[in-house]
Design an enzyme around this catalytic site. Structure first.
Site, short mmCIF file in Angstrom:
data_model
loop_
_atom_site.label_atom_id
_atom_site.label_comp_id
_atom_site.label_asym_id
_atom_site.label_seq_id
_atom_site.Cartn_x
_atom_site.Cartn_y
_atom_site.Cartn_z
N HIS A 1 55.33 9.90 -89.69
CA HIS A 1 55.11 8.78 -90.62
C HIS A 1 55.56 9.11 -92.03
O HIS A 1 55.37 8.32 -92.96
CB HIS A 1 53.61 8.43 -90.60
CG HIS A 1 53.26 7.12 -91.19
ND1 HIS A 1 52.43 6.99 -92.28
CD2 HIS A 1 53.64 5.85 -90.86
CE1 HIS A 1 52.29 5.72 -92.59
NE2 HIS A 1 53.01 5.01 -91.76
N LYS B 1 57.84 9.73 -95.40
CA LYS B 1 58.98 9.11 -96.06
C LYS B 1 59.48 10.12 -97.10
O LYS B 1 58.83 10.35 -98.12
CB LYS B 1 58.60 7.81 -96.77
CG LYS B 1 58.22 6.66 -95.83
CD LYS B 1 56.78 6.68 -95.46
CE LYS B 1 56.41 5.45 -94.63
NZ LYS B 1 55.10 5.56 -93.99
N ASP C 1 70.15 17.53 -103.03
CA ASP C 1 70.60 18.82 -103.56
C ASP C 1 69.46 19.82 -103.77
O ASP C 1 69.63 20.81 -104.49
CB ASP C 1 71.36 18.63 -104.88
CG ASP C 1 72.69 17.90 -104.68
OD1 ASP C 1 73.15 17.81 -103.52
OD2 ASP C 1 73.26 17.43 -105.68
N HIS D 1 50.52 -2.36 -99.20
CA HIS D 1 50.94 -1.24 -98.36
C HIS D 1 50.86 0.09 -99.11
O HIS D 1 51.13 1.14 -98.52
CB HIS D 1 52.37 -1.47 -97.87
CG HIS D 1 52.81 -0.56 -96.78
ND1 HIS D 1 53.71 0.49 -96.98
CD2 HIS D 1 52.47 -0.51 -95.46
CE1 HIS D 1 53.91 1.11 -95.82
NE2 HIS D 1 53.18 0.55 -94.89
N LYS E 1 49.45 3.50 -100.73
CA LYS E 1 48.45 4.47 -100.25
C LYS E 1 48.09 5.38 -101.44
O LYS E 1 48.72 6.40 -101.67
CB LYS E 1 49.00 5.30 -99.09
CG LYS E 1 49.48 4.44 -97.89
CD LYS E 1 50.94 4.68 -97.67
CE LYS E 1 51.58 3.94 -96.53
NZ LYS E 1 50.94 3.00 -95.73
N ASP F 1 38.13 10.11 -110.40
CA ASP F 1 37.88 10.33 -111.82
C ASP F 1 39.21 10.48 -112.56
O ASP F 1 40.18 9.79 -112.26
CB ASP F 1 37.00 11.58 -112.04
CG ASP F 1 35.57 11.38 -111.56
OD1 ASP F 1 35.22 10.24 -111.22
OD2 ASP F 1 34.82 12.36 -111.51
#
EC number: 2.7.8.-
Length: 476
Positions: free
Chosen positions: A218, A220, A225, A394, A396, A401
């Site tokens: 899952h 991404k 470089d 979507h 996350k 604090d």
């Protein structure tokens, strides 16, 4: 009669097998047993294909450990680890060395101090930044996504990869076998013909007989470089730009990084590449010396079903335990395990302001109903829930604090904690934490508060549907 006795014995053996294999996770055991009782023969077949513990595969574990040792040496040699809370540049962490020790013990990736980050809000800003970095590549491009769509956006990335490959840049593309199942062979062949190396992570036809179908990559990731990295919640496709008429506006968050943290994103990509392709890559040029002058403290946390520690869950639990003033969460899927539930309730009792933004419209109704099954209990405990109504939520995001915040691919659900290969960037710099908090507050303005007067009056049919989905959710 003998046939009946044999079937009964087989059924009992199945039950004992599931209890022995799933004793670490009682919720999963209950879900599998419920499925087994509902449809005994089919339940066993599904468990064999999807439910077996990833950690039982010695071949995969051995290959991962072998790759990890060599790569980690390169990343560790090039980076500067932060060993004291005072060196993070965050005044709120002064005197909170236990939190730094927790983070440092979760994975092989230390907290590093020579970093510069940029928060990217939504796909349009993210894609522009990613494509700009790819265009400037001179040595390699490493792209890893859960979903890659064959549409206008997918073609833009394809064009850049093909052009850079023809210029001599080494381009590697890693696709999740299930998430990218709709990507056409024609699309992939055009990449391969130009010199782009493409591999699929646990493709369904290979992972099903091996009992690994339920384990998905899952993450991404984009590394250019070895100097610029990207991670977050955004895949590649038009829908993330809000072009899907069903979902509409797509609210998401991504992160651009330079500095030491990029070494550890590279480290994770190369481990995944080894698992998917069998190719071991560990050349020092993949970890070049950087000239980043940033002073932000960042930690990269990669979690996988084969790890000894469920790092994503442990990181979140640590944040919940440390926070005294606020815990702000944005997540599309909310299916916490008992430990996280208790931590949320305990945080409220300590006086923390606990707020959770979830979508108003679902992309997966089953998961959405399972999420709603937790809301009433937590509302009653003092947790504040909000439904994002501008489009689909979507992002996350975790904010604890002014101590720490995280951006990544990890949803607040048991699939992300236990079954997925995930990645998060933990941000400890006060400026970045407050920048995420400011975006959270803007998202609140596009959200509607949920309360017991409204949500608590939903009908018995809705409650029953939520409970069934909750019972079976550990399987998905």
């Amino acid at each position: 009669m003998k046939i009946f006795a044999a079937l009964l014995c087989l059924f009992i053996v199945q039950i004992i097998g599931i209890l022995l294999l799933e004793y670490r996770r009682p919720q999963r055991a209950v879900a599998w047993l419920a499925l087994l009782f509902c449809c005994p023969p089919l339940g066993l077949l599904i468990y064999w294909a999807m439910g077996r513990d990833y950690r039982m595969n010695r071949k995969l574990k051995g290959r991962e450990a072998e790759t990890r040792r060599g790569l980690h040496r390169h990343a560790e040699d090039r980076s500067q680890a932060v060993t004291s809370a005072e060196d993070t540049g965050n005044p709120e962490l002064t005197g909170r060395s236990e939190l730094l020790r927790l983070l440092s013990g979760l994975t092989e990736s230390p907290v590093t101090g020579r970093n510069m980050t940029r928060i990217l809000v939504n796909a349009d800003e993210t894609y522009d930044s990613m494509l700009e970095a790819m265009e400037a590549a001179s040595e390699h491009i490493h792209l890893e996504v859960y979903i890659y769509q064959d549409d206008e956006t997918g073609e833009k990335f394809q064009d850049v990869m093909i052009r850079k490959a023809r210029q001599g840049v080494k381009v590697r593309l890693l696709l999740d076998g299930l998430g990218c199942r709709k990507l056409s062979r024609r699309f992939v062949r055009s990449l391969s013909a130009a010199g782009v190396e493409v591999h699929r992570f646990l493709p369904p036809l290979a992972s099903l007989p091996a009992g690994r179908f339920n384990y998905r990559n899952h993450r991404k990731i984009l590394i250019v470089d070895g100097l610029v990295g990207f991670t977050g919640g955004i895949n590649i496709g038009d829908e993330y730009l809000g072009k899907d008429p069903k979902m509409g506006f797509w609210r998401d968050t991504h992160l651009r990084l330079e500095g030491d943290a990029v070494y550890f994103i590279q480290h994770i990509f190369l481990k995944d590449w080894r698992l998917a392709s069998g190719e071991r890559l560990s050349h020092p040029r993949l970890f070049p010396v950087h000239a980043c002058e940033g002073k932000e403290a960042v930690q990269i946390i990669g979690s996988s079903p084969g790890a000894a520690i469920d790092a994503s869950e442990a990181m979140i639990f640590g944040a919940l335990s440390a926070a005294e003033k606020r815990i702000w969460i944005e997540t599309p899927y909310f299916i916490p395990d008992p430990a996280i539930l208790r931590a949320l309730k305990t945080a409220v009792l300590r006086g923390a302001d606990v707020r959770i933004i979830i979508p108003d419209k679902p992309d997966h109704p089953f998961v959405y109903n399972a999420s709603l099954s937790y809301v009433e209990d937590l509302l009653d405990a003092g947790v504040k829930f909000y439904r994002y109504h501008k489009g689909f939520m979507h992002a996350k995001i975790w904010i604890a604090d002014g101590l720490m915040a995280s951006v990544g691919s990890v949803n607040q659900d048991m699939r992300s904690f236990y079954s997925n290969f995930e990645l998060s960037a933990v941000l400890l710099h006060p400026k970045r934490i407050e920048e995420l908090a400011g975006q959270f507050q803007r998202d609140l303005e596009e959200s509607e508060a949920m309360d017991m007067n409204g949500f608590g009056k939903r009908g018995k049919a809705a409650r029953a549907k939520e409970e069934v989905c909750r019972l079976l959710s550990p399987l998905l």
